[in-house]
Scaffold this motif. Structure first.
Motif: not given
Lengths: 265, 265
Positions: B212-213, B237, B240-241, B244-245, B218-220, A216, B215-216, A219
């Protein structure tokens, strides 16, 4: 993505013992393992040995650099210990870390002034730990400007927005992530770095959470990390996330890492 | 995070066979498995049966909803087939998808007008596939405004910025990710969604790259995904994401999922 190998830290029993026994081979093996698995810098920390920290850091620099062709990341809040370590260091070291805490800042600024040293700028002040994006930006702004005024190049500054555990407050993760993004867009050419294991404090499956949080952060723009390069899933995550974030021309690093079969894809 | 279970898609051989043989049990098992592993919507796609698509979608709606208490995501570009499926559907379906392609848009707008249906708004126009953030924002802006003018609530719109493979162009991943972020901040209360397996086309370890993508994304800000809920690492994932977000109050979902031992943390 710059990788700082975190394993040579005296808070780990095996490292403390190796330092106490002046066990060159043990330390050199840990240094070499990290280097061979992708570390760009080898972090060295002897913080638990208060009286002897400077001597131990010198011993670590000497022995690490005897076997790996990489700079050290000198991990200490103590300016004397850092200067001692620098006196033996070959190449351009990273200093971990300066902060906005007055004593630490005043003592470290003269050491980095006008040098090529890389500097971790930790978002911490005498008012304590930052919680929000705004807290972090306020500290980062002041600290980065102090460094720039001392002729440290922006490209040598690695801002650490300081990870705090989501188990303490739901939005500690996202505030950190948004700070990474804002630092990267506010100061052109700067870097962001972190050690991220605090994020998962108090929760189960910490390793998995740390690995996920790393993706994250990448990203959002993070371009350096203090990690265990022997964590094969973590390294796979970092390499894959770099490619997915458009930082890997023709996915060359990803394909090379995949073929080397070193990491856990 | 809304999960749309993607497995009932006739492009998969097992599903095509089950549809041809009107094998109720086989379809119901796939529907139930997805529901029990976290799917909020069950995607149904019978696109390979051009002539019989409408009939097959009706059959799928009826049999899926017989065993799961969840709405379907009706996955078709054909307005007649969508209307046929809706005629039997209980609860509020999701339509996957409208786009800015003129024929498709003109035919689908009257179907969603003034309804409570959830609508996937795909960033595609008659000019082809978008490449940059700007391409996507241009299409999203026009499409979202058309939907709002037809009294579709912003909360019912799920914009799909359209994933393209990084093996084709280094920045296809980051342009997609930045589009997610910009859509979420530009249109308050809107959602973003995607099926992301295209990202890894042409590269090894596709499953890992897709995980992996996710998670990225979700971060965005991504808050819905068309995925395989039986992929235990993917679901871990996502959960957890989300925590974490900062989208999981007191990490309750994460802890619940950890205790249920269903996913691969």
């Amino acid at each position: 993505m710059k990788i700082i190998g975190e394993l040579i830290n005296a808070s780990r029993k095996m490292i403390a013992t190796a330092i106490e026994n002046q066990d060159r081979e043990a330390i050199q093996k840990v240094a070499l393992d990290q280097f061979e698995n992708g570390a760009d810098f080898i972090d060295i920390n002897a913080g638990i040995f208060v009286e002897k920290e400077a001597d131990h850091l010198k011993w670590l620099v000497k022995n690490v650099q005897e076997v790996v062709d990489a700079p050290c990341c000198i991990d200490s809040p103590d300016p004397q210990a850092i200067e001692a370590a620098l006196s033996l260091h070959k190449g351009t070291a990273m200093i971990n870390s300066i902060s906005l805490e007055k004593d630490r800042c005043d003592a470290l600024l003269p050491i980095v002034e006008g040098t090529d040293l890389k500097v971790v700028a930790l978002c911490m002040s005498d008012e304590g730990m930052p919680q929000t994006v705004e807290d972090r930006m306020k500290i980062a702004d002041e600290l980065v400007n102090k460094l720039l005024q001392k002729n440290v190049l922006v490209d040598n500054i690695y801002v650490d927005p300081l990870v705090q555990p989501i188990a303490t407050k739901d939005d500690f993760g996202i505030e950190f992530l948004n700070a990474v993004e804002q630092i990267m867009t506010t100061f052109e050419g700067i870097h962001t770095i972190c050690g991220l294991s605090n994020i998962s404090y108090g929760l189960p499956e910490r390793k998995f959470l740390n690995q996920t949080f790393m993706i994250m952060a990448i990203a959002k723009g993070l371009d350096a990390a203090i990690v265990n390069p022997l964590d094969k899933r973590m390294m796979a995550n970092i390499i894959a996330a770099g490619a997915l974030a458009g930082r890997d021309s023709f996915c060359a690093n990803y394909l090379k890492a995949f073929r080397a079969k070193k990491f856990e894809f």
